[in-house]
Design a protein around this motif. Structure first.
Motif, mmCIF file in Angstrom:
data_model
loop_
_atom_site.group_PDB
_atom_site.id
_atom_site.type_symbol
_atom_site.label_atom_id
_atom_site.label_comp_id
_atom_site.label_asym_id
_atom_site.label_seq_id
_atom_site.Cartn_x
_atom_site.Cartn_y
_atom_site.Cartn_z
ATOM 1 N N ILE A 1 0.849 -1.199 0.000
ATOM 2 C CA ILE A 1 0.000 0.000 0.000
ATOM 3 C C ILE A 1 0.886 1.251 0.000
ATOM 4 O O ILE A 1 0.630 2.209 -0.736
ATOM 5 N N PHE B 1 -2.269 10.729 3.768
ATOM 6 C CA PHE B 1 -1.935 9.304 3.797
ATOM 7 C C PHE B 1 -0.822 9.002 4.801
ATOM 8 O O PHE B 1 -0.733 7.917 5.323
ATOM 9 N N TYR B 2 0.032 9.997 5.049
ATOM 10 C CA TYR B 2 1.107 9.756 6.012
ATOM 11 C C TYR B 2 0.619 9.900 7.442
ATOM 12 O O TYR B 2 1.141 9.252 8.358
ATOM 13 N N PHE B 3 -0.390 10.750 7.634
ATOM 14 C CA PHE B 3 -0.779 11.178 8.976
ATOM 15 C C PHE B 3 -0.905 10.081 10.038
ATOM 16 O O PHE B 3 -0.381 10.232 11.146
ATOM 17 N N VAL C 1 2.049 9.230 12.432
ATOM 18 C CA VAL C 1 2.585 10.046 13.521
ATOM 19 C C VAL C 1 1.802 9.850 14.821
ATOM 20 O O VAL C 1 2.179 10.379 15.853
ATOM 21 N N LEU C 2 0.702 9.105 14.748
ATOM 22 C CA LEU C 2 -0.075 8.870 15.966
ATOM 23 C C LEU C 2 0.560 7.749 16.789
ATOM 24 O O LEU C 2 1.167 6.832 16.234
ATOM 25 N N SER C 3 0.415 7.832 18.100
ATOM 26 C CA SER C 3 0.945 6.749 18.922
ATOM 27 C C SER C 3 0.076 5.515 18.731
ATOM 28 O O SER C 3 -1.133 5.612 18.472
ATOM 29 N N ILE D 1 -8.729 4.580 18.965
ATOM 30 C CA ILE D 1 -9.617 5.032 17.891
ATOM 31 C C ILE D 1 -10.287 3.835 17.216
ATOM 32 O O ILE D 1 -11.493 3.809 16.996
ATOM 33 N N TRP D 2 -9.488 2.823 16.913
ATOM 34 C CA TRP D 2 -10.045 1.664 16.199
ATOM 35 C C TRP D 2 -10.938 0.821 17.104
ATOM 36 O O TRP D 2 -11.876 0.181 16.607
ATOM 37 N N THR E 1 -1.980 -1.780 10.522
ATOM 38 C CA THR E 1 -1.632 -1.512 9.133
ATOM 39 C C THR E 1 -1.882 -0.052 8.775
ATOM 40 O O THR E 1 -1.086 0.591 8.096
ATOM 41 N N TRP E 2 -3.018 0.464 9.271
ATOM 42 C CA TRP E 2 -3.365 1.869 9.017
ATOM 43 C C TRP E 2 -2.228 2.778 9.483
ATOM 44 O O TRP E 2 -1.884 3.757 8.823
ATOM 45 N N VAL F 1 1.468 2.148 7.212
ATOM 46 C CA VAL F 1 1.671 2.463 5.798
ATOM 47 C C VAL F 1 2.590 3.670 5.595
ATOM 48 O O VAL F 1 3.364 3.722 4.641
ATOM 49 N N LEU G 1 5.386 4.878 6.909
ATOM 50 C CA LEU G 1 6.844 4.767 6.806
ATOM 51 C C LEU G 1 7.300 4.210 5.457
ATOM 52 O O LEU G 1 8.148 4.821 4.801
ATOM 53 N N TRP H 1 -9.444 6.664 4.057
ATOM 54 C CA TRP H 1 -8.234 6.608 4.876
ATOM 55 C C TRP H 1 -8.392 7.470 6.124
ATOM 56 O O TRP H 1 -7.870 7.147 7.186
ATOM 57 N N VAL I 1 8.315 13.333 18.398
ATOM 58 C CA VAL I 1 7.072 12.594 18.188
ATOM 59 C C VAL I 1 7.165 11.202 18.810
ATOM 60 O O VAL I 1 6.247 10.743 19.498
ATOM 61 N N ASN J 1 4.939 9.754 21.977
ATOM 62 C CA ASN J 1 4.062 8.603 21.756
ATOM 63 C C ASN J 1 4.461 7.354 22.542
ATOM 64 O O ASN J 1 3.738 6.366 22.522
ATOM 65 N N VAL K 1 1.163 16.946 18.088
ATOM 66 C CA VAL K 1 1.784 16.180 17.010
ATOM 67 C C VAL K 1 1.323 16.710 15.651
ATOM 68 O O VAL K 1 2.114 16.855 14.719
ATOM 69 N N PHE L 1 3.599 18.271 12.791
ATOM 70 C CA PHE L 1 3.510 17.619 11.481
ATOM 71 C C PHE L 1 3.209 18.645 10.381
ATOM 72 O O PHE L 1 3.835 18.648 9.328
#
Lengths: 310, 283
Positions: free
Chosen positions: A105, A127-129, A132-134, A141-142, A185-186, A189, A191, B32, B213, B217, B263, B267
């Motif tokens: 992906i 798509f990168y965002f 950066v989330l922990s 969230i999921w 996976t979300w 992607v 990196l 996404w 970051v 995290n 963050v 970013f």
């Protein structure tokens, strides 16, 4: 004037003074290197070695005496500890999916977003965002998306008339690991996408132009021009993805905490349970050693690559 | 001839192709981003609205109080702990990492490659491999459940990546510059602080951001070594918050959003440094 000063100093590091300067150089080297090396050795290397040593003992982590048992902890894990096998299986599933999905992906996104068009930067950011989330936040969230009654996933399935597919995603012992991997996976992607974008920048445009002139279509240009030139990037991407997949921990802790019935344990989470909840320090450190050994298999080509160009 | 004939058709086809491309991309981006949109919608809804309509619907009214309530319920505390930890770890770590990387690249010595390989091992060590001995060590030093202890651990674990990135950069600094300064009689300290580090500013900024970051995290070390609620950092605090108040989705979502905002700001403003930093680590 300055030239004369210069020339007098150039003469300094000769044989006469080399011994003294070597001594002071050594001292300087220590000043520059020692702080980093010291803290790294104490915090990372020494504990790593000590863990391997502790894995040869039966110990509850509290009592002053440890009983040397040789490799018995490893034997117990492989022959009597069912959850260890579940963890190993889940790590394997996780690894295979991580090597396939986020990588391809990420490559797909990178190929689409490599060309400059209006808004390409915004799309790259979107798509990168998630990367950066922990992982703890991603897990939370999921967990809501998977929530059986109010979660988005079941609501969407219901709205599409697919009520039969609705389920309590994270409570199904047989399949709960998969929704967790999807969430990972979300996050994973970004990196590979970033690394592939950097890799694509190094491919000269002329090569593509030449292939185009020769009559190669986009698929053949990808297969015969782009992809071979991304070989090095792909190697790095696969190695880093594998290493990260084996490090997975927080997202499982946040989403399922290993449950239901230990069916989503990974080696990393089971190590935590054994060590900190059941006081089985010997078994816990043995798992850590096994996890590290698995990591090394994937890390060897990576480390080779990193130390090669010197 | 064929070119002249097909021009309008070709032009038309190009336009529809472009529109389709954008439509597909927008749809992919929307899917996404659904988890993030859901999070935002949940954070601004009141609990009743959420209970009736679920997460993914236009909020009846925006309830900002979710944020202040989450902030007061404990997020404030977690937030400042994270600020302290990140604010101490990143600058100290970068100074140590750049000095080591400078020594590895510009203070020629026989063992440089071996020392570098030794440092790289840290990149692949699973944290589980260190937890038990670290627990004993931190216990002996009375550093369990302290932010100081956590900062020290973060600095140690950050060394391999930091040295990797900074070494990658310092290698591109020509030896001639360093040699010239040496010949002029400048000490290594002077060269490092006056020449090498200023030259390395782009790499330092990239590393600051990636490292900031990552520290913000980090979860597992905080989970093992912080015990009391008042010491928790954000990721840990949020997960514990969730296990305690798992039904108060509105406040939880607000809390998560608060933790994500710094963050996002980093970013948005320093985006290009992410790419630079990562490719610096790989090259």
């Amino acid at each position: 004037m300055s030239t004369s000063a210069k020339s007098s100093k150039t003469a300094l590091p000769t044989s006469a003074s080399s011994k003294a300067s070597r001594g002071s150089r050594l001292y300087l080297l220590c000043v520059f290197l020692a702080p980093a090396l010291l803290i790294y050795s104490v915090v990372v290397v020494y504990p790593m070695v000590d863990s391997a040593y502790l894995s040869l003992f039966r110990w509850d982590g509290i009592s002053p005496t440890k009983l040397f048992v040789g490799l018995q902890n490893y034997l117990i894990l492989f022959t009597q500890n069912d959850v260890f096998w579940i963890g190993l299986k889940n790590n394997a599933i996780w690894l295979v999916i991580a090597l396939l999905l986020p990588t391809s992906i990420g490559l797909g996104f990178a190929l689409v977003l490599n060309t400059r068009f209006r808004g390409s930067h915004l799309f790259r950011s979107i798509f990168y965002f998630p990367a950066v989330l922990s992982l703890a936040v991603v897990g939370l969230i999921w967990t809501w998306l998977y929530e059986p009654d109010l979660g988005l996933l079941n609501q969407v399935l219901g709205a599409l008339g697919l009520k039969a597919l609705e389920r309590n995603w994270l409570a199904d012992p047989g399949t709960a690991i998969y929704p967790v991997i999807v969430a990972a996976t979300w996050n994973g992607v970004g990196l590979p996408m970033l690394l592939y974008l950097a890799g694509l920048q190094t491919i000269p445009v002329e090569l593509h132009e030449a292939a185009k002139v020769e009559g190669a279509g986009p698929i053949r240009r990808f297969l015969y021009v782009t992809f071979p030139l991304l070989r090095e990037t792909t190697l790095i991407v696969l190695a880093i993805t594998a290493i990260n997949a084996l490090k997975a921990y927080d997202i499982v802790y946040a989403m399922t905490n290993g449950g239901p019935a230990n069916q989503t344990q990974l080696l990393s989470t089971w190590m935590y349970f054994l060590t900190y909840n059941y006081n089985q320090v010997g078994l816990g450190t043995a798992i850590a050693v096994i996890l590290f050994s698995l990591t090394i298999i994937f890390a060897i080509p990576y480390m080779r690559f990193m130390t090669r160009k010197t | 001839m064929s070119q002249a004939l097909s021009k309008p058709a070709h032009f038309h086809r190009k336009w529809t192709k472009g529109a389709l491309f954008y439509a597909a991309l927008l749809l992919a981006a929307l899917i996404w981003f659904t988890p993030v949109i859901t999070l935002i919608l949940t954070a601004v809804k009141d609990a009743g609205d959420f209970a009736v309509n679920g997460a993914f619907s236009v909020p009846k009214s925006i309830r900002w109080a979710n944020f202040s309530e989450a902030w007061e319920t404990g997020v404030k505390n977690y937030f400042w702990n994270s600020v302290i930890v990140t604010g101490c770890k990143v600058p100290i770590g970068i100074i140590l990492e750049s000095m080591a990387a400078f020594a590895l690249t510009h203070m020629e010595f026989k063992w440089a490659d071996r020392v570098f390989a030794y440092i790289l091992i840290g990149l692949i060590v699973p944290i589980q491999m260190t937890l038990v001995p670290l627990t004993l060590l931190m216990n002996a030093l009375n550093l369990i459940d302290t932010l100081t202890g956590l900062i020290i651990l973060y600095i140690g674990f950050g060394i391999p990546f930091g040295v990797l990135v900074m070494r990658g950069f310092f290698r591109t600094v020509p030896t001639a510059i360093i040699e010239a300064a040496r010949i002029d009689g400048a000490s290594y300290f002077r060269i490092f602080f006056r020449i090498a580090l200023p030259l390395a500013m782009p790499a330092v900024v990239s590393l600051c951001i990636l490292d900031g970051v990552a520290t913000w995290n980090e979860f597992i070390l905080a989970q093992i070594f912080l015990r009391s609620d008042s010491n928790r950092t954000l990721p840990l605090g949020l997960v514990e918050f969730y296990t305690q108040f798992s039904t108060q989705y509105d406040q939880l979502a607000a809390a998560v959003l608060i933790s994500v905002i710094p963050v996002v700001l980093v970013f948005v403003f320093f985006q290009r440094y992410f790419v630079r930093g990562m490719s610096g680590a790989v090259k």
